[in-house]
Design an enzyme around this catalytic site. Structure first.
Site, PDB file in Angstrom:
ATOM      1  N   GLY A  62       0.807  -1.212   0.000  1.00 17.57           N
ATOM      2  CA  GLY A  62       0.000   0.000   0.000  1.00 17.57           C
ATOM      3  C   GLY A  62       0.838   1.258   0.000  1.00 17.57           C
ATOM      4  O   GLY A  62       0.301   2.364   0.054  1.00 17.57           O
ATOM      5  N   ASP A  63       2.162   1.103  -0.097  1.00 15.18           N
ATOM      6  CA  ASP A  63       3.075   2.242  -0.157  1.00 15.18           C
ATOM      7  C   ASP A  63       4.271   1.816  -1.003  1.00 15.18           C
ATOM      8  O   ASP A  63       4.158   0.897  -1.810  1.00 15.18           O
ATOM      9  CB  ASP A  63       3.470   2.689   1.251  1.00 15.18           C
ATOM     10  CG  ASP A  63       3.751   4.189   1.350  1.00 15.18           C
ATOM     11  OD1 ASP A  63       4.546   4.674   0.521  1.00 15.18           O
ATOM     12  OD2 ASP A  63       3.193   4.856   2.234  1.00 15.18           O
ATOM     13  N   ASP A  64       5.407   2.465  -0.834  1.00 19.40           N
ATOM     14  CA  ASP A  64       6.579   2.123  -1.638  1.00 19.40           C
ATOM     15  C   ASP A  64       7.024   0.689  -1.370  1.00 19.40           C
ATOM     16  O   ASP A  64       7.074   0.246  -0.217  1.00 19.40           O
ATOM     17  CB  ASP A  64       7.732   3.077  -1.315  1.00 19.40           C
ATOM     18  CG  ASP A  64       7.356   4.539  -1.534  1.00 19.40           C
ATOM     19  OD1 ASP A  64       6.700   4.839  -2.544  1.00 19.40           O
ATOM     20  OD2 ASP A  64       7.720   5.372  -0.681  1.00 19.40           O
TER      21      ASP A  64
ATOM     22  N   SER B 289       2.398  -1.734  -6.696  1.00 16.48           N
ATOM     23  CA  SER B 289       2.058  -0.658  -5.761  1.00 16.48           C
ATOM     24  C   SER B 289       1.323   0.448  -6.519  1.00 16.48           C
ATOM     25  O   SER B 289       1.942   1.409  -6.984  1.00 16.48           O
ATOM     26  CB  SER B 289       3.318  -0.102  -5.092  1.00 16.48           C
ATOM     27  OG  SER B 289       2.982   0.911  -4.178  1.00 16.48           O
TER      28      SER B 289
END
Length: 480
Positions: A260-262, A293
């Site tokens: 949900g992020d990098d 992502s």
């Protein structure tokens, strides 16, 4: 009951150990052997261990409901006595092992069986509060203290967290819900955080549903992260995959990450705290990484980069349905630098941007940051990139009066999506060159023409971490 915990594979077999095993089997007898069970496996590690135990030896129960925090810590505390006697291994057998945060020790291996699941407790009281990182000055989610990670270590030497692709499940849903609702007073725990340590290996595991970041080596050297599968819902908050932070000599390879992020975020401290602490991330190798992502980067450099980031080498990178490839993000007040970055061999499918750099990203830890602390971004090299179904080739935004310089992009082919932007290259306050890039780059990155420049640089030498190998270790254990 332990027979033989580990040994190094070599061309010369230890005859005494083989004879010992044969004699033991002979003397047990036929009837006894029927009731004897054996745990045996081989595993790769930087160092093998002379002693071992199972968490079940210390009262651990893998039923998914019994809380095993005390059992894990008691086992590790017991095994710590062997740090100068060949080290130790803690075996996590098949089962669902509910636990809160526990601390590792030096010359130690935590090994998860292929059918073992480590379940992070949803009870906040199972995670002790610890001080903010000195290079950040505060927690990432909130002022003040932060929750200790599920697996935590500090001031360690030679620590291995590995398995036969066993699972660590952070059970993050409750944490995400509280975070979104503003009901947490402290920063969420990570799955794994190792601080101020050297010779760290994290490998061959599946990590799922972390409350926040998954793997966070910080202020460490000689770090290998290899063979991880990291999975989180793509809308889960701040579930970064692997975040090397103020680390030297780090290798990340053969990892598959849905985040949900990098997927990988390279960091080195936040504004005045990172500048004062002054510990860069350098000598970093990232290769054979696959990332999904949709709202973030495959590899992000920053935005917390105030201690500096240098000598980053990334190659053989695959991304699917991700926001951007290798992203540089910083801001006025960060200070520090990102320099000597080398990327080659990216295959990207369904991307918002292929290249993204920004000098206007993110918040500050407090109002005491120095507005004259301008980050330096220079010598950034990309080559051999193939992308398809792309909305926009590049969004490159430096800082007015302090442009990002030394950008080199070569041998890049970008296939555009049906809904692609009319303006494919949006460039401000950057300087550099390009060669054999399609679609045509912006004027601030003039095309030198086919064959006019050599491919953008990628170092020919190897970093020390690339020579850090593993040996095959053996684990034997009988139980009744």
């Amino acid at each position: 009951m332990e027979l033989w915990t580990s040994a190094r594979r070599s061309k010369v077999i230890d005859v005494r150990r083989v004879l010992g095993v044969l004699v033991l089997f002979y003397t047990i007898g036929v009837e006894s052997r029927k009731s004897v069970k054996w745990d045996y496996f081989e595993y790769g590690a930087s160092n093998c261990r002379a002693h071992s135990a199972s968490v079940s030896d210390f009262g651990g129960v893998g039923d998914g409901t019994t809380v095993n925090t005390k059992a894990f810590q008691a086992a590790i505390d017991h095994l710590s006595q062997f740090s100068s006697e060949g080290g130790s291994l803690l075996y996590v057998p098949p089962g669902r092992w509910l636990t809160g945060s526990f601390n590792l020790t030096s010359y130690f291996t935590l090994y998860l069986d292929k059918d073992a699941v480590l379940l992070g407790s949803e009870n906040e009281s199972e995670y002790p509060l610890i001080e903010p990182l000195p290079s950040y000055g505060r927690g990432r989610d909130a002022d003040g203290a932060r929750y200790s990670s599920l697996i935590f270590g500090k001031n360690l030497t030679d620590v291995v967290i590995t398995g036969a692709n066993g699972t660590i499940d952070g059970q993050g849903e409750l944490w995400w819900t509280k975070f979104r609702a503003g009901k947490l007073d402290y920063t969420r725990p990570y799955l794994i955080e190792i601080m101020f340590s050297t010779d760290v290996q994290i490998s061959n595991l599946t990590l799922i549903n972390s409350p926040s970041w998954n793997v966070h080596p910080v202020y460490c050297s000689n770090v290998v992260v290899q063979g991880l599968t990291i999975l989180a819902p793509v809308k889960s908050p701040n579930t970064d995959g692997i975040n090397p932070d103020s680390c030297t000599n780090t290798r990340i390879q053969d990892c598959y990450i849905v985040s949900g992020d990098d997927c990988v975020a390279v960091k080195s401290g936040w504004d005045e705290y990172g500048i004062s602490f002054g510990m860069p991330t350098k000598q970093l190798v990232i290769r054979r990484l696959t990332c999904i992502s949709p709202t973030s980067a495959v590899i992000a450099l920053g935005s917390e980069m105030s201690g500096g980031i240098e000598d980053v080498r990334a190659e053989d990178i695959t991304a699917i349905d991700s926001e951007s490839g290798v992203r540089i993000k910083t801001a006025v007040g960060r200070g520090g630098y990102v320099k000597d970055v080398y990327v080659r061999g990216m295959t990207l499918k369904t991307m918002k941007w292929v290249f993204w750099m920004t000098g206007n990203y993110g918040s500050h830890p407090d109002n005491n940051y120095d507005p004259n602390a301008i980050p330096v971004i220079q010598n950034i090299n990309y080559r051999d990139v193939v992308a398809e179904n792309v909305t926009m080739a590049a969004k490159l935004e430096g800082i007015a009066g302090d442009p990002f310089t030394g950008i080199c992009i070569s041998n890049v082919t970008i296939g555009l999506a049906q809904n692609s932007k009319k303006l494919q290259w949006n460039c401000t306050d950057v300087a550099g060159i390009t060669s054999e890039v399609n679609p045509k780059p912006c004027d601030l990155l003039p095309d030198q023409g086919q064959g006019k420049i050599e491919e953008c640089n990628f170092p020919e030498d190897s970093l020390p971490v690339e020579n850090m190998g593993v040996q095959t270790c053996y684990f034997f254990r009988r139980h009744w």
